[in-house]
Design an enzyme around this catalytic site. Structure first.
Site, PDB file in Angstrom:
ATOM      1  N   ASP A  94     -12.804 -29.435 -63.363  1.00  0.00           N
ATOM      2  CA  ASP A  94     -14.239 -29.161 -63.346  1.00  0.00           C
ATOM      3  C   ASP A  94     -14.912 -30.220 -62.494  1.00  0.00           C
ATOM      4  OD1 ASP A  94     -13.807 -27.077 -65.076  1.00  0.00           O
ATOM      5  OD2 ASP A  94     -14.177 -28.286 -66.858  1.00  0.00           O
TER       6      ASP A  94
ATOM      7  N   ASP B 144     -19.091 -34.959 -75.552  1.00  0.00           N
ATOM      8  CA  ASP B 144     -18.783 -35.294 -76.939  1.00  0.00           C
ATOM      9  C   ASP B 144     -18.116 -36.659 -77.135  1.00  0.00           C
ATOM     10  OD1 ASP B 144     -16.587 -34.160 -75.678  1.00  0.00           O
ATOM     11  OD2 ASP B 144     -16.266 -32.577 -77.166  1.00  0.00           O
TER      12      ASP B 144
ATOM     13  N   ASP C 236      -7.061 -27.503 -65.548  1.00  0.00           N
ATOM     14  CA  ASP C 236      -8.062 -27.077 -64.572  1.00  0.00           C
ATOM     15  C   ASP C 236      -8.969 -28.262 -64.232  1.00  0.00           C
ATOM     16  OD1 ASP C 236      -9.556 -27.214 -66.943  1.00  0.00           O
ATOM     17  OD2 ASP C 236      -9.229 -25.075 -67.293  1.00  0.00           O
TER      18      ASP C 236
HETATM   19  P1  ATP Z   1      -9.115 -29.035 -72.453  1.00  0.00           P
HETATM   20  O1  ATP Z   1      -7.968 -29.917 -72.197  1.00  0.00           O
HETATM   21  O2  ATP Z   1      -8.896 -28.144 -73.606  1.00  0.00           O
HETATM   22  O3  ATP Z   1      -9.637 -28.287 -71.265  1.00  0.00           O
HETATM   23  P2  ATP Z   1     -11.646 -30.322 -72.282  1.00  0.00           P
HETATM   24  O4  ATP Z   1     -12.174 -31.572 -72.891  1.00  0.00           O
HETATM   25  O5  ATP Z   1     -11.545 -30.275 -70.816  1.00  0.00           O
HETATM   26  O6  ATP Z   1     -10.260 -30.041 -72.951  1.00  0.00           O
HETATM   27  P3  ATP Z   1     -13.407 -28.119 -71.996  1.00  0.00           P
HETATM   28  O7  ATP Z   1     -13.814 -27.095 -72.994  1.00  0.00           O
HETATM   29  O8  ATP Z   1     -12.720 -27.717 -70.758  1.00  0.00           O
HETATM   30  O9  ATP Z   1     -12.500 -29.135 -72.813  1.00  0.00           O
HETATM   31  O10 ATP Z   1     -14.712 -28.948 -71.672  1.00  0.00           O
HETATM   32  C1  ATP Z   1     -14.883 -29.736 -70.520  1.00  0.00           C
HETATM   33  C2  ATP Z   1     -15.769 -30.922 -70.820  1.00  0.00           C
HETATM   34  O11 ATP Z   1     -17.053 -30.485 -71.278  1.00  0.00           O
HETATM   35  C3  ATP Z   1     -15.257 -31.846 -71.914  1.00  0.00           C
HETATM   36  O12 ATP Z   1     -14.344 -32.783 -71.428  1.00  0.00           O
HETATM   37  C4  ATP Z   1     -16.549 -32.481 -72.405  1.00  0.00           C
HETATM   38  O13 ATP Z   1     -16.972 -33.497 -71.528  1.00  0.00           O
HETATM   39  C5  ATP Z   1     -17.525 -31.344 -72.306  1.00  0.00           C
HETATM   40  N1  ATP Z   1     -17.591 -30.588 -73.557  1.00  0.00           N
HETATM   41  C6  ATP Z   1     -16.867 -29.499 -73.909  1.00  0.00           C
HETATM   42  N2  ATP Z   1     -17.171 -29.058 -75.121  1.00  0.00           N
HETATM   43  C7  ATP Z   1     -18.138 -29.862 -75.580  1.00  0.00           C
HETATM   44  C8  ATP Z   1     -18.896 -29.917 -76.779  1.00  0.00           C
HETATM   45  N3  ATP Z   1     -18.689 -29.049 -77.742  1.00  0.00           N
HETATM   46  N4  ATP Z   1     -19.834 -30.891 -76.884  1.00  0.00           N
HETATM   47  C9  ATP Z   1     -20.042 -31.765 -75.881  1.00  0.00           C
HETATM   48  N5  ATP Z   1     -19.365 -31.778 -74.757  1.00  0.00           N
HETATM   49  C10 ATP Z   1     -18.420 -30.846 -74.577  1.00  0.00           C
HETATM   50 MG    MG Z   2     -11.039 -28.523 -69.569  1.00  0.00          MG
END
Ligand code: ATP
Ligand code: MG
Length: 459
Positions: A86, A160, A84
């Protein structure tokens, strides 16, 4: 020439120093992001969602900053198609809402906007500020609320890992990078933004994210990211169960579950997660079964086939149920009531930690309850079992039991062949029903049989 140059150089130095000081005073902690051109990040524009690009263009056209952010940029640079997209922007949720007809503001604490475009829903978030001393935290330092808008730089700092703090402008194809995330990605290291210990204290789920994302991307944890995990892992206990469950689902359905579980064990993180998962993984048969189930799920996900949380949780907990059931049978409880009691007990223990929804718990039980019925290959039972709506899932489960050595392969083979036959063929395959007396009494027990509980002749 030398004296001339000598008199000028100190003056230039002084002016430079002065300029630097003025600049610093002007913008206390500001630093500009590295601007990374396409030649260095190599993002394939064909992998970027058209809709995400359109949302960025519309926002930028209205005078805002708007970029694809987070996991999508990381995956794009790694050459993986993102799940997805964002978008992060300096526009407020109301400003975003006003620009897109099909959009709605969601969330109470921190509002974001869902923009619906074609079949896609894009999450548009306003840049968020970093934490400060006023941030509300629990007694372990876990952040309870962070809902203040900020600058793009602050937005990057509260993410993070460095590889997760990248911003991609799909219009100019530029990546903005405040924390050397592109370098880290190319070097295949996972580095934390800020001090790992305090970042884990703010949010212990980051330990799980470190493991999951490094497994997904084939990254190595930076020693500073890795070292504190063992001693801080118990902080996971303070995370609300629903959040933990979401993270577990992401991990188990990442398509890299086998690798994730191996890494979780290596980091000592599996203990608090699925209570008893550590015990299961330490039983040779249980381990083989769980690993086979995870490998099977990984394969299905990579092949874009459907998967279900009920099925996977049923496999993860099966050996717990078996052990509990055996104990009860040894204590002379009747087999089927004992199975019901064992299932409930195992699920109750899990429910304390993981918010397994009722629906999922229902799916899990259905798969478990059908298992004893595969033992019966005589009478009419097999013909009825095969018509059950959950037969397919229960049969897939049976295959894993056979492959892991829990039951004879011959049983699974029989059911594989039985399915392929037409009605006459199936009738011919049925084993002789030796116990006539019990068969006659089945009329009375039919209702119980339909629920998986009738005592019938064994095969
Ligand atoms: P995925 O591939 O599972 O979607 P993702 O990194 O995109 O991995 P998401 O939960 O979609 O995970 O989060 C989007 C973004 O938000 C992350 O890339 C990060 O920048 C931020 N983020 C998510 N969770 C946290 C956290 N616990 N602490 C700090 N930043 C976070
Ligand atoms: Mg994501």
């Amino acid at each position: 020439m030398a004296p001339f140059g000598n008199t000028l150089t100190p003056r230039i130095r002084m002016i430079r120093k002065l300029l630097r000081r003025v600049f610093r005073r002007d913008a206390p902690s500001r630093h500009e992001p590295a601007t990374i051109p396409h030649s260095r990040h190599g993002i394939d524009p064909a992998l970027v969602s058209h809709n995400a690009r359109r949302v960025c263009e519309t926002l930028q056209g209205a005078g805002h900053r708007a970029y694809v952010v987070g996991g999508a940029v990381r995956d794009l640079i790694a050459g993986i198609e993102p799940k997805d997209f964002d978008i992060a922007t300096d526009a407020t949720p109301e400003q975003v809402r006003a620009l897109f007809r099909r959009s709605r503001i969601i969330g109470r604490r921190f509002q974001i906007v869902h923009v619906m475009m074609g079949p896609e829903t894009l999450e548009v978030s306003t840049f968020r500020a970093a934490h400060d001393e006023n941030t509300l935290k629990d007694e372990h330092g876990r952040v309870l609320r962070d809902n203040i808008w900020g600058t793009m730089e602050e937005d990057a700092a509260r993410r993070d890992f460095t590889v997760n703090a990248l911003y991609y402008d799909p219009v100019t194809q530029t990546v903005f990078d405040y924390h050397r995330g592109v370098d880290d990605l190319k070097k295949k290291t996972m580095r934390m933004i800020g001090e790992p210990r305090s970042r884990y204290r703010e949010d212990p789920v980051r330990m799980l994210r470190a493991v999951r994302l490094s497994a997904k991307l084939g990254l190595t944890l930076d020693p500073a990211v890795r070292a504190p995990i063992k001693e801080m892992s118990q902080l996971i206990e303070n995370v609300p169960p629903a959040r933990l469950f979401d993270e577990m689902l992401k991990l188990l359905f990442s398509g890299h579950a086998v690798e994730c579980v191996k890494r979780l064990r290596a980091e000592g993180l599996h203990h608090g997660l699925l209570p008893l998962l550590d015990v299961i993984l330490e039983q040779p048969l249980g381990e083989k079964f769980v690993m086979l189930a995870l490998a099977n799920t990984d394969e299905r996900i990579r092949a874009d086939k459907p998967t279900s949380p009920g099925f996977l949780f049923a496999t993860l907990l099966w050996h717990e149920v078996l052990a509990n059931w055996e104990e009860r049978k040894a204590a002379k409880e009747l087999p089927i009531p004992a199975l019901f009691a064992a299932m409930d007990e195992v699920l109750d223990v899990q429910a304390e930690k993981l918010a397994i929804t009722r629906r999922i718990a229902g799916d899990i039980k259905e798969i478990w309850l059908l298992q004893p019925r595969f033992d019966k290959r005589a009478g009419k039972t097999p013909l009825r079992l095969i018509e059950q709506p959950r037969f397919r899932a229960a049969y897939d489960f049976l295959l894993l039991r056979a492959q892991s050595g829990e039951i004879p392969l011959e049983v699974a083979d029989w059911w594989t062949r039985f399915q392929r036959e037409d009605h006459a063929g199936r009738e011919a395959m049925l084993l002789p029903d030796t116990d006539k007396k019990r068969r006659r009494s089945r009329g009375r027990g039919r209702k119980a049989a339909a629920e998986g509980g009738a005592p019938e002749s064994g095969a």
